[in-house]
Design a protein around this motif. Sequence first.
Motif, PDB file in Angstrom:
ATOM      1  N   SER A  68       9.227  24.112  48.243  1.00 11.91           N
ATOM      2  CA  SER A  68       9.812  25.213  48.503  1.00 11.91           C
ATOM      3  C   SER A  68       8.506  26.055  49.304  1.00 11.91           C
ATOM      4  O   SER A  68       8.548  27.265  49.466  1.00 11.91           O
ATOM      5  N   ASP A  69       7.123  25.695  48.813  1.00  2.86           N
ATOM      6  CA  ASP A  69       6.019  26.222  49.216  1.00  2.86           C
ATOM      7  C   ASP A  69       5.824  26.420  50.790  1.00  2.86           C
ATOM      8  O   ASP A  69       4.995  27.087  51.326  1.00  2.86           O
ATOM      9  N   LEU A  70       6.561  25.392  51.288  1.00  2.62           N
ATOM     10  CA  LEU A  70       6.317  25.353  52.836  1.00  2.62           C
ATOM     11  C   LEU A  70       7.016  26.615  53.722  1.00  2.62           C
ATOM     12  O   LEU A  70       8.077  27.021  53.195  1.00  2.62           O
ATOM     13  N   ASP A  71       6.261  27.323  54.566  1.00  2.00           N
ATOM     14  CA  ASP A  71       6.954  28.353  55.422  1.00  2.00           C
ATOM     15  C   ASP A  71       7.893  27.919  56.351  1.00  2.00           C
ATOM     16  O   ASP A  71       7.774  26.612  56.780  1.00  2.00           O
ATOM     17  N   ILE A  72       8.643  28.868  57.072  1.00  2.00           N
ATOM     18  CA  ILE A  72       9.581  28.322  57.891  1.00  2.00           C
ATOM     19  C   ILE A  72       9.093  27.567  59.210  1.00  2.00           C
ATOM     20  O   ILE A  72       9.701  26.635  59.731  1.00  2.00           O
ATOM     21  N   ASN A  73       7.675  28.016  59.592  1.00  2.00           N
ATOM     22  CA  ASN A  73       6.880  27.475  60.840  1.00  2.00           C
ATOM     23  C   ASN A  73       6.669  26.033  60.395  1.00  2.00           C
ATOM     24  O   ASN A  73       6.589  24.993  61.341  1.00  2.00           O
TER      25      ASN A  73
END
Length: 178
Positions: A147-152
């Motif tokens: 969940s640490d990944l951003d949308i990009n």
Amino acid sequence: MRYDLNKTKILAPLYLMAVVILQGCYSFTGSSLSPETQTILIRDFPNNAALMNPNLAQQFSTDIQNRFLQRTTLKGAAENPDILIEGEITDYAITPTTISSAVNAPGGNIQAAQNKLTITVKVHYENKIEPEKSFDRTYSDEAVFSSDLDINAIEASQVKVVNERIINKIFNDIVANW
């Protein structure tokens, strides 16, 4: 190291027989398409999912076209193709899969530790040379990520992974007939 000639005399015919049997069971060309099938038209796959990824339709359409044109002897056709592939992206969703709680946070905050990206694609496959192989199917796949990944980052890496898996399934169902 000692070489055992008797063992070689016994095993060599067995290996040869295994190769002959396997060759008879599987075509090493990897294609179940009729030799008469020569042209293909793959229409763009519009994104009709509720959650929009602005690049998904173009990326999926380009990737599936490249797969068929690069890995088969089929030639692109603008009209009257032997094979027609078309469809639409019907679902694009990011949902939490693993929940974690912050122990020291006031109110015991709960947050997603991992999320799941799911993409679903409806496919219409029409084979004019062998009409009995034509089908309408829905393909879906997913990827779990932090969940640490951003949308990009999700759209740059995870979408590519899921698209690749779906395209593999479609390609195998049409070309390899698995």
